[in-house]
Scaffold this motif. Structure first.
Motif, PDB file in Angstrom:
ATOM      1  N   GLY A  81      42.728  37.343  31.000  1.00  0.00           N
ATOM      2  CA  GLY A  81      42.136  38.617  31.385  1.00  0.00           C
ATOM      3  C   GLY A  81      41.804  38.676  32.867  1.00  0.00           C
ATOM      4  O   GLY A  81      42.435  37.999  33.699  1.00  0.00           O
ATOM      5  N   TYR A  82      40.757  39.466  33.195  1.00  0.00           N
ATOM      6  CA  TYR A  82      40.465  39.761  34.599  1.00  0.00           C
ATOM      7  C   TYR A  82      39.000  39.509  34.947  1.00  0.00           C
ATOM      8  O   TYR A  82      38.096  39.769  34.160  1.00  0.00           O
ATOM      9  CB  TYR A  82      40.796  41.221  34.901  1.00  0.00           C
ATOM     10  CG  TYR A  82      42.224  41.596  34.613  1.00  0.00           C
ATOM     11  CD1 TYR A  82      43.256  41.119  35.407  1.00  0.00           C
ATOM     12  CD2 TYR A  82      42.543  42.419  33.523  1.00  0.00           C
ATOM     13  CE1 TYR A  82      44.581  41.461  35.141  1.00  0.00           C
ATOM     14  CE2 TYR A  82      43.861  42.761  33.249  1.00  0.00           C
ATOM     15  CZ  TYR A  82      44.879  42.274  34.063  1.00  0.00           C
ATOM     16  OH  TYR A  82      46.178  42.609  33.787  1.00  0.00           O
ATOM     17  N   THR A  83      38.800  39.038  36.175  1.00  0.00           N
ATOM     18  CA  THR A  83      37.437  38.926  36.720  1.00  0.00           C
ATOM     19  C   THR A  83      37.045  40.207  37.458  1.00  0.00           C
ATOM     20  O   THR A  83      35.869  40.454  37.695  1.00  0.00           O
ATOM     21  CB  THR A  83      37.335  37.738  37.681  1.00  0.00           C
ATOM     22  OG1 THR A  83      38.359  37.848  38.679  1.00  0.00           O
ATOM     23  CG2 THR A  83      37.496  36.426  36.937  1.00  0.00           C
ATOM     24  N   ASP A  84      38.031  41.008  37.829  1.00  0.00           N
ATOM     25  CA  ASP A  84      37.818  42.311  38.477  1.00  0.00           C
ATOM     26  C   ASP A  84      38.784  43.272  37.806  1.00  0.00           C
ATOM     27  O   ASP A  84      39.992  43.260  38.091  1.00  0.00           O
ATOM     28  CB  ASP A  84      38.092  42.192  39.978  1.00  0.00           C
ATOM     29  CG  ASP A  84      37.840  43.486  40.736  1.00  0.00           C
ATOM     30  OD1 ASP A  84      37.947  44.565  40.125  1.00  0.00           O
ATOM     31  OD2 ASP A  84      37.552  43.418  41.949  1.00  0.00           O
ATOM     32  N   VAL A  85      38.253  44.060  36.890  1.00  0.00           N
ATOM     33  CA  VAL A  85      39.126  44.890  36.048  1.00  0.00           C
ATOM     34  C   VAL A  85      39.896  45.945  36.850  1.00  0.00           C
ATOM     35  O   VAL A  85      41.123  46.039  36.713  1.00  0.00           O
ATOM     36  CB  VAL A  85      38.309  45.536  34.906  1.00  0.00           C
ATOM     37  CG1 VAL A  85      39.165  46.545  34.142  1.00  0.00           C
ATOM     38  CG2 VAL A  85      37.782  44.461  33.953  1.00  0.00           C
ATOM     39  N   PRO A  86      39.242  46.770  37.691  1.00  0.00           N
ATOM     40  CA  PRO A  86      39.991  47.809  38.419  1.00  0.00           C
ATOM     41  C   PRO A  86      41.088  47.241  39.313  1.00  0.00           C
ATOM     42  O   PRO A  86      42.173  47.808  39.428  1.00  0.00           O
ATOM     43  CB  PRO A  86      38.917  48.518  39.247  1.00  0.00           C
ATOM     44  CG  PRO A  86      37.645  48.237  38.547  1.00  0.00           C
ATOM     45  CD  PRO A  86      37.797  46.875  37.975  1.00  0.00           C
ATOM     46  N   ASN A  87      40.804  46.100  39.940  1.00  0.00           N
ATOM     47  CA  ASN A  87      41.777  45.498  40.854  1.00  0.00           C
ATOM     48  C   ASN A  87      42.672  44.467  40.183  1.00  0.00           C
ATOM     49  O   ASN A  87      43.502  43.836  40.846  1.00  0.00           O
ATOM     50  CB  ASN A  87      41.050  44.866  42.045  1.00  0.00           C
ATOM     51  CG  ASN A  87      40.362  45.901  42.904  1.00  0.00           C
ATOM     52  OD1 ASN A  87      40.990  46.867  43.345  1.00  0.00           O
ATOM     53  ND2 ASN A  87      39.063  45.729  43.126  1.00  0.00           N
ATOM     54  N   LYS A  88      42.484  44.280  38.873  1.00  0.00           N
ATOM     55  CA  LYS A  88      43.301  43.376  38.069  1.00  0.00           C
ATOM     56  C   LYS A  88      43.431  41.979  38.704  1.00  0.00           C
ATOM     57  O   LYS A  88      44.528  41.414  38.798  1.00  0.00           O
ATOM     58  CB  LYS A  88      44.692  43.982  37.826  1.00  0.00           C
ATOM     59  CG  LYS A  88      44.645  45.281  37.025  1.00  0.00           C
ATOM     60  CD  LYS A  88      46.009  45.676  36.530  1.00  0.00           C
ATOM     61  CE  LYS A  88      45.967  47.005  35.757  1.00  0.00           C
ATOM     62  NZ  LYS A  88      45.015  46.961  34.625  1.00  0.00           N
ATOM     63  N   ILE A  89      42.298  41.439  39.117  1.00  0.00           N
ATOM     64  CA  ILE A  89      42.287  40.059  39.609  1.00  0.00           C
ATOM     65  C   ILE A  89      42.160  39.133  38.400  1.00  0.00           C
ATOM     66  O   ILE A  89      41.197  39.218  37.636  1.00  0.00           O
ATOM     67  CB  ILE A  89      41.118  39.825  40.585  1.00  0.00           C
ATOM     68  CG1 ILE A  89      41.290  40.711  41.823  1.00  0.00           C
ATOM     69  CG2 ILE A  89      41.028  38.362  40.985  1.00  0.00           C
ATOM     70  CD1 ILE A  89      40.162  40.614  42.818  1.00  0.00           C
TER      71      ILE A  89
END
Length: 514
Positions: A81-89
């Motif tokens: 998954g992501y640590t920064d959802v909007p930026n898909k990190i």
């Protein structure tokens, strides 16, 4: 009847004595003897990965990073998954998550290090270090003052304060001290029961400052984190490289809503640490390396004995009689709070040590099984994510699929010696009193004539002696060994006295089914 077996038994005695003389050594860590142990664990990785993937999806975790530690090494680690959802990190083992109350054991470790340096005592009243606590009014006049040990074990009498405490992370030392100046409200008198307290651990953080002359962040960083090489661990989120920082979320109205990150402050000692799976696995390895007790040189920043003391179940708080494993098997367990750590023992006599962590935006958990040399840790960036459940599933899976065994306590030389002494006496109880191996209570509690009859009956059932097994120690002065017969086995158990040299005070002989 027993005479038939004398030659075989005495041959084994002589062989055992020979070998014991050659291999005599001080108490050192016993290696896990299964050479394929890691391969067996590696074979479970696909199942483990699926456990985390499914749990994260089912519970709307934005991101998760997890790791498996075996014999002090991070052997498997994955980010999903992501640590920064909007930026898909993407979440990775290098992503830095706030681990909330998992921080508490580092605060406790710092307190024990200061204790070891002679700068405080665990049973000191806390007011010796925080004068503002001197006038504390307890529930009754006969209450005793709060001690450092009670703060470590959640036994100070403060009320459970998770919802409130989780929002206090950034308060200043002055604001913390102001609570004591105004007076604390108690749910119990000190020492009268367990109740989880973030205030208690914030107070420990302030005591670290008063004793060391450095704020708790600096003291822990300089004396624990840096010596361990935990170079990607932080207290203040603004100091974390942006691409590594995990943002926290709450699942609301079918979407992830970012939660504000709190700055570092006085309550960070209870839950403010930010770290990575790669860094935290080093800290877990330190805890695993404390076992077993041994003569090796100290290599960690804190003594192994102090780490074992941290892990001890000081404040037993729950017996869960209706507990079940993650597969649904009934398995009662007992749990306790140690020093900044949770301790549990299940129905299979397996010990688990670790801690959960939960804050708005984050949920985490770690667990080690010292007797097995393994551990598991996971960080998620969802408010109060139940990271402990998949971790428990993973440990259950490893146990079930690998069949690995716990580390075997090595037998002391005196246990081996008394085993050989006892074998000679079992063969001829007429010479028992003159053998010199029994304590002064023995022949008041056991009677040679009856012991002789019992031994004859046991050997008659067992048949011809095939072999005599090694001593299986329960501790360094208690153990048993198996005499293997053609038809049945004989279990010989014995306990030694605290004298020097230790003598046999208790003895049991039982026929057991192979």
């Amino acid at each position: 009847m027993i005479a038939k077996h004398l030659y075989k038994i005495f041959s084994i005695i002589l062989l055992s004595a020979c070998c014991a003389a050659v291999t005599a050594q001080t108490y050192k860590p016993a290696a896990f003897t299964d050479p394929d142990r890691l391969k067996k664990i590696e074979a479970t990785y696909p199942v483990i990965d699926q456990i985390y993937k499914k749990y994260a999806e089912d519970n709307h975790w934005p991101g998760v990073a997890y790791g498996i530690i075996v014999d002090g090494k991070l052997v498997h680690t994955v980010g999903l998954g992501y640590t920064d959802v909007p930026n898909k990190i993407p979440a990775t083992p290098k992503s830095a998550f706030r681990i909330a109350s998992m921080t508490k054991s580092l605060t406790a470790m710092a307190i024990l290090k200061l204790r070891d340096e002679g700068k405080l005592k665990l049973d000191d009243p806390a007011y010796l270090y925080i004068p503002e606590m001197k006038g504390t009014k307890y529930l009754t006049k006969d209450a005793t003052p709060i001690t450092i040990r009670q703060l470590l074990t959640h036994a100070a009498g403060y009320p459970e304060d998770n919802p409130w405490g989780d929002r206090q992370l950034a308060v200043s030392d002055a604001e913390l001290v102001a609570i004591y100046k105004k007076g604390v409200s108690f749910s119990n008198n000190p020492g009268q029961g367990y109740e989880y307290s973030n205030l208690g651990f914030a107070t420990l953080g302030y005591i670290i400052k008063k004793v060391s002359g450095k704020n708790y962040e600096t003291y822990i960083t300089e004396n624990i984190l840096k010596p361990l090489g935990m170079t990607h661990t932080y207290w203040e989120y603004t100091k974390v490289p942006k691409e590594q920082l995990a943002l926290g979320y709450r699942w609301l109205d079918d979407k992830w809503v970012e939660q504000p990150l709190l700055h570092d402050g006085a309550y960070g000692a209870m839950g403010g640490l930010i770290t990575t799976i790669e860094d935290f696995s080093i800290y877990m390895a330190l805890h695993l390396d404390a076992w077993p007790p041994r003569d090796d040189a100290e290599t960690g920043p804190v003594k192994r004995s102090s780490i074992r003391e941290m892990q001890y179940p000081w404040d037993v708080n729950y017996l869960t009689a209706n507990a079940k494993t993650t597969t649904g098997r009934p398995c009662p367990n007992v749990s306790a709070y140690a020093y900044g750590l949770r301790w549990a023992k299940d129905c299979d006599n397996r010990v688990y040590i670790g801690h959960t962590g939960g804050l708005p935006g984050f949920g985490s958990q770690w667990n080690i099984m010292p007797d097995y040399g393994i551990g598991v840790v996971s960080f998620a960036n969802l408010t109060y994510a139940r990271a402990g459940y998949p971790n428990t599933q993973v440990l259950d899976t490893i146990m079930a699929l690998t069949g690995i065994k716990p580390r075997q306590l090595p037998a002391s030389l005196i246990l081996e010696q008394r085993k050989n002494d006892l074998l000679k006496v079992i063969a001829d109880w007429n010479k028992a009193k003159e053998s010199g191996i029994f304590a002064d209570n023995f022949f008041m509690d056991y009677f040679p004539g009856k012991l002789k009859v019992a031994a004859a009956a046991a050997f008659a059932k067992a048949g011809k002696t095939v072999s005599v097994g090694d001593v299986v120690p329960e501790n360094q002065l208690r153990g048993y060994f198996i005499i293997k017969g053609e038809n049945a086995n004989i279990k010989v158990s014995f306990t030694l006295t605290p004298e020097n040299p230790p003598l046999i005070q208790e003895y049991h002989l039982d026929v057991v089914t192979p």
